[in-house]
Design a protein around this motif. Structure first.
Motif, PDB file in Angstrom:
ATOM      1  N   THR A 114       1.404  10.565   3.248  1.00 50.77           N
ATOM      2  CA  THR A 114       2.060   9.119   2.885  1.00 50.77           C
ATOM      3  C   THR A 114       2.965   9.449   1.712  1.00 50.77           C
ATOM      4  O   THR A 114       4.130   8.893   1.769  1.00 50.77           O
ATOM      5  CB  THR A 114       1.032   8.124   2.736  1.00 50.77           C
ATOM      6  N   GLY A 115       2.547   9.870   0.718  1.00 50.98           N
ATOM      7  CA  GLY A 115       3.434  10.282  -0.645  1.00 50.98           C
ATOM      8  C   GLY A 115       4.652  11.085  -0.188  1.00 50.98           C
ATOM      9  O   GLY A 115       5.645  10.779  -0.681  1.00 50.98           O
ATOM     10  N   GLY A 116       4.254  12.091   0.431  1.00 46.29           N
ATOM     11  CA  GLY A 116       5.360  12.990   0.933  1.00 46.29           C
ATOM     12  C   GLY A 116       6.403  12.473   1.631  1.00 46.29           C
ATOM     13  O   GLY A 116       7.816  12.621   1.403  1.00 46.29           O
ATOM     14  N   ALA A 175       1.040  -1.112   0.022  1.00 43.83           N
ATOM     15  CA  ALA A 175      -0.183  -0.073  -0.125  1.00 43.83           C
ATOM     16  C   ALA A 175       0.650   1.271  -0.109  1.00 43.83           C
ATOM     17  O   ALA A 175       0.409   2.314  -0.630  1.00 43.83           O
ATOM     18  CB  ALA A 175      -0.822   0.090   1.175  1.00 43.83           C
ATOM     19  N   LEU A 176       1.911   1.041   0.804  1.00 45.72           N
ATOM     20  CA  LEU A 176       2.938   2.404   0.667  1.00 45.72           C
ATOM     21  C   LEU A 176       3.353   2.458  -0.477  1.00 45.72           C
ATOM     22  O   LEU A 176       3.612   3.752  -1.033  1.00 45.72           O
ATOM     23  CB  LEU A 176       3.857   2.155   1.934  1.00 45.72           C
ATOM     24  N   ILE A 177       3.832   1.424  -1.177  1.00 46.82           N
ATOM     25  CA  ILE A 177       4.580   1.675  -2.510  1.00 46.82           C
ATOM     26  C   ILE A 177       3.471   2.074  -3.553  1.00 46.82           C
ATOM     27  O   ILE A 177       3.845   3.225  -4.339  1.00 46.82           O
ATOM     28  CB  ILE A 177       5.129   0.229  -2.975  1.00 46.82           C
ATOM     29  N   ALA A 178       2.161   1.673  -3.355  1.00 49.04           N
ATOM     30  CA  ALA A 178       1.118   1.996  -4.514  1.00 49.04           C
ATOM     31  C   ALA A 178       1.020   3.622  -4.217  1.00 49.04           C
ATOM     32  O   ALA A 178       0.712   4.184  -5.158  1.00 49.04           O
ATOM     33  CB  ALA A 178      -0.113   1.024  -4.152  1.00 49.04           C
ATOM     34  N   PHE A 193      14.191 -18.017  -0.634  1.00 50.64           N
ATOM     35  CA  PHE A 193      12.924 -18.211  -1.451  1.00 50.64           C
ATOM     36  C   PHE A 193      11.701 -17.455  -0.778  1.00 50.64           C
ATOM     37  O   PHE A 193      10.902 -17.040  -1.613  1.00 50.64           O
ATOM     38  CB  PHE A 193      12.568 -19.861  -1.195  1.00 50.64           C
ATOM     39  N   SER A 194      11.784 -17.301   0.645  1.00 52.01           N
ATOM     40  CA  SER A 194      10.746 -16.656   1.456  1.00 52.01           C
ATOM     41  C   SER A 194      10.765 -15.088   0.921  1.00 52.01           C
ATOM     42  O   SER A 194       9.928 -14.515   0.667  1.00 52.01           O
ATOM     43  CB  SER A 194      10.809 -16.771   2.610  1.00 52.01           C
ATOM     44  N   LEU A 195      11.768 -14.802   0.737  1.00 53.53           N
ATOM     45  CA  LEU A 195      12.291 -13.136   0.245  1.00 53.53           C
ATOM     46  C   LEU A 195      11.616 -13.183  -1.087  1.00 53.53           C
ATOM     47  O   LEU A 195      10.926 -12.007  -1.393  1.00 53.53           O
ATOM     48  CB  LEU A 195      13.586 -12.757   0.559  1.00 53.53           C
ATOM     49  N   VAL A 196      12.055 -13.849  -1.947  1.00 47.54           N
ATOM     50  CA  VAL A 196      11.541 -13.766  -3.583  1.00 47.54           C
ATOM     51  C   VAL A 196      10.175 -13.838  -3.423  1.00 47.54           C
ATOM     52  O   VAL A 196       9.243 -13.116  -4.150  1.00 47.54           O
ATOM     53  CB  VAL A 196      12.138 -14.767  -4.237  1.00 47.54           C
ATOM     54  N   GLY A 197       9.390 -14.602  -2.630  1.00 48.83           N
ATOM     55  CA  GLY A 197       8.100 -14.856  -2.533  1.00 48.83           C
ATOM     56  C   GLY A 197       7.378 -13.567  -2.088  1.00 48.83           C
ATOM     57  O   GLY A 197       6.309 -13.263  -2.594  1.00 48.83           O
ATOM     58  N   ALA A 198       7.921 -13.170  -1.223  1.00 48.12           N
ATOM     59  CA  ALA A 198       7.431 -11.674  -0.522  1.00 48.12           C
ATOM     60  C   ALA A 198       7.527 -10.760  -1.572  1.00 48.12           C
ATOM     61  O   ALA A 198       6.659  -9.864  -1.774  1.00 48.12           O
ATOM     62  CB  ALA A 198       8.083 -11.534   0.621  1.00 48.12           C
ATOM     63  N   LEU A 199       8.695 -10.717  -2.180  1.00 46.88           N
ATOM     64  CA  LEU A 199       8.695  -9.562  -3.306  1.00 46.88           C
ATOM     65  C   LEU A 199       7.969  -9.809  -4.577  1.00 46.88           C
ATOM     66  O   LEU A 199       7.096  -8.672  -4.916  1.00 46.88           O
ATOM     67  CB  LEU A 199      10.263  -9.448  -3.847  1.00 46.88           C
ATOM     68  N   ILE A 200       7.425 -11.003  -4.856  1.00 42.30           N
ATOM     69  CA  ILE A 200       6.458 -11.173  -5.915  1.00 42.30           C
ATOM     70  C   ILE A 200       5.224 -10.608  -5.521  1.00 42.30           C
ATOM     71  O   ILE A 200       4.574 -10.196  -6.156  1.00 42.30           O
ATOM     72  CB  ILE A 200       6.572 -12.680  -6.366  1.00 42.30           C
ATOM     73  N   THR A 201       4.718 -11.181  -4.304  1.00 46.37           N
ATOM     74  CA  THR A 201       3.557 -10.869  -3.594  1.00 46.37           C
ATOM     75  C   THR A 201       3.309  -9.400  -3.398  1.00 46.37           C
ATOM     76  O   THR A 201       2.375  -8.764  -3.956  1.00 46.37           O
ATOM     77  CB  THR A 201       3.200 -11.320  -2.307  1.00 46.37           C
ATOM     78  N   ILE A 202       4.225  -8.696  -3.279  1.00 50.38           N
ATOM     79  CA  ILE A 202       4.284  -7.145  -3.153  1.00 50.38           C
ATOM     80  C   ILE A 202       4.116  -6.587  -4.583  1.00 50.38           C
ATOM     81  O   ILE A 202       3.180  -5.629  -4.601  1.00 50.38           O
ATOM     82  CB  ILE A 202       5.445  -6.765  -2.421  1.00 50.38           C
ATOM     83  N   LEU A 203       4.680  -7.135  -5.379  1.00 50.94           N
ATOM     84  CA  LEU A 203       4.621  -6.453  -6.883  1.00 50.94           C
ATOM     85  C   LEU A 203       3.249  -6.677  -7.403  1.00 50.94           C
ATOM     86  O   LEU A 203       2.821  -5.726  -7.918  1.00 50.94           O
ATOM     87  CB  LEU A 203       5.659  -7.397  -7.628  1.00 50.94           C
ATOM     88  N   LEU A 236      -2.708  -0.196  -7.804  1.00 54.83           N
ATOM     89  CA  LEU A 236      -2.686   1.007  -8.798  1.00 54.83           C
ATOM     90  C   LEU A 236      -3.831   0.774  -9.603  1.00 54.83           C
ATOM     91  O   LEU A 236      -4.466   1.821  -9.829  1.00 54.83           O
ATOM     92  CB  LEU A 236      -1.225   0.859  -9.287  1.00 54.83           C
ATOM     93  N   ILE A 237      -4.326  -0.325 -10.170  1.00 51.93           N
ATOM     94  CA  ILE A 237      -5.314  -0.401 -10.918  1.00 51.93           C
ATOM     95  C   ILE A 237      -6.693  -0.168 -10.414  1.00 51.93           C
ATOM     96  O   ILE A 237      -7.616   0.693 -10.835  1.00 51.93           O
ATOM     97  CB  ILE A 237      -5.219  -1.647 -12.078  1.00 51.93           C
ATOM     98  N   PHE A 238      -6.861  -0.913  -9.259  1.00 50.47           N
ATOM     99  CA  PHE A 238      -8.257  -0.975  -8.900  1.00 50.47           C
ATOM    100  C   PHE A 238      -8.391  -0.118  -7.566  1.00 50.47           C
ATOM    101  O   PHE A 238      -9.558  -0.008  -7.216  1.00 50.47           O
ATOM    102  CB  PHE A 238      -8.703  -2.204  -8.475  1.00 50.47           C
ATOM    103  N   GLY A 239      -7.369   0.231  -7.067  1.00 53.27           N
ATOM    104  CA  GLY A 239      -7.474   0.886  -5.662  1.00 53.27           C
ATOM    105  C   GLY A 239      -8.274   2.105  -5.698  1.00 53.27           C
ATOM    106  O   GLY A 239      -9.212   2.324  -4.762  1.00 53.27           O
TER     107      GLY A 239
END
Length: 360
Positions: free
Chosen positions: A210-212, A51-54, A160-170, A177-180
């Protein structure tokens, strides 16, 4: 006697079955929510980061939409630029950082022995009894110096947990961004018309703050990593690249992070490059701490989220205790949102009090 009987047992009970059922259901719902929050802590953390990144990327999406681009095209363009930039930096920095990091891990037992044998550590130990505290906590210094590393299987599972977390966040960022924005607009449209403007104002303030904050925090981390890496390389400190990157990430913990990182890097410099270079590194972190604490951090926290530094530090300490580094990242935006909501509630109360005392 009859009056007493009627007063004690003659009147029917005011607690109906419906009221008792409602109270029991409310208690059950609170307990279920608490259990859900505990069980879904990882999912909530990943959702919060996404949410923060979005929110941060949505500012760029909105800027592109002002040029008459469709939202889907703007989202795709922002994500493509972001992924290209991250990939480029990764290809340029990560190989060298991994090489130096591997060498640092291999030299860790020797470095720990050198730190334990240094005059500075002996002086600190004589005053604060560091070794005694480590032994009381079960930290055997011989095991610490032997460099016992985690098992390979644990390290692989962590990767592998870190990669999975990054993919989930992506994926969460893309869907947010599309539906929020449409989801938020539909939720606000369901509120009462007389309160809709207030809700929109609160959400707008939270979105801006938050954006700032995220933009400023990214700038601070980048400045920290760039300056620290450059200074360490000029001084001639080994493993300057992973140490500089670690120093940059330490700025995610406001105020306290750079102090801890500076102390650790100074000790490593003392063990690897000598006392004079360690003194130069120490002076650099003192100067940079003044820069970040008196210039960069106030510029971010006061002009973007408008939070008192004491409240910021209090929020960071509490959230770090609950969720570690991720908690430190979420602390300031959550505190900013809570402060905005609290101010709005106080404004509502003031309006009601003014309406009561207003003369006819």
């Amino acid at each position: 006697m009859a009056g007493i009987n009627s007063s004690m047992g003659g009147h029917p009970s005011q607690v109906t079955l419906k009221t008792a059922f409602t109270v029991c259901f409310a208690v059950f719902a609170v307990v279920a929510l608490a259990v859900l929050l505990v069980k879904a802590q990882v999912a909530l953390i990943l959702t919060g980061i996404a949410a923060l990144i979005a929110v941060a990327l949505n500012h760029l999406v909105v800027l592109l939409m002002r040029t008459r681009l469709a939202r889907g095209v703007a989202v795709g363009l922002v994500l493509a630029v972001l992924l290209s930039a991250v990939t480029t930096v990764a290809l340029l920095v990560i190989p060298s950082a991994l090489t130096q990091g591997q060498a640092l891990v291999e030299q860790a037992p020797t470095l720990i022995d050198q730190i334990l044998a240094s005059r500075l550590f002996h002086r600190l130990d004589a005053r604060f009894h560091i070794l005694d505290h480590l032994q009381k906590q079960g930290g055997d210094t011989t095991k610490l110096a032997s460099g016992a590393l985690p098992p390979l299987l644990h390290a692989v599972s962590g990767v592998f947990s870190l990669v999975g977390a990054l993919i989930t966040i992506l994926f969460l960022v893309v869907f947010m961004l599309i539906f929020g924005p449409g989801l938020v607009q539909r939720a606000v449209a369901l509120t009462l018309p007389e309160r809709r403007e207030r809700y929109e104002r609160v959400l707008g303030k939270v979105y801006t703050a938050t954006g700032g904050y995220l933009a400023g925090l990214t700038l601070i981390c980048t400045i920290n990593a760039t300056l620290t890496t450059t200074i360490l390389a000029i001084i001639g400190v080994p493993y300057f690249l992973p140490l500089g990157i670690a120093s940059g990430f330490s700025s995610m913990v406001p105020y306290a992070g750079p102090i801890v990182a500076g102390g650790a890097i100074t000790l490593l410099t003392l063990a690897t490059a000598g006392s004079w270079k360690a003194l130069a590194v120490f002076i650099y972190f003192i100067l940079y701490g003044q820069l970040e604490g008196n210039v960069l951090a106030p510029l971010v926290f006061k002009r973007t989220v408008h939070i008192n530094p004491l409240l910021t530090l209090f929020a960071v300490v509490c959230f770090v205790e609950m969720a570690g580094i991720v908690g430190a990242l979420l602390a300031v935006p959550v505190m900013a949102a809570a402060q905005i909501i609290a101010r709005e509630l106080l404004l509502i109360r003031q309006e009601r009090l003014s309406a009561r005392v207003r003369p006819p």
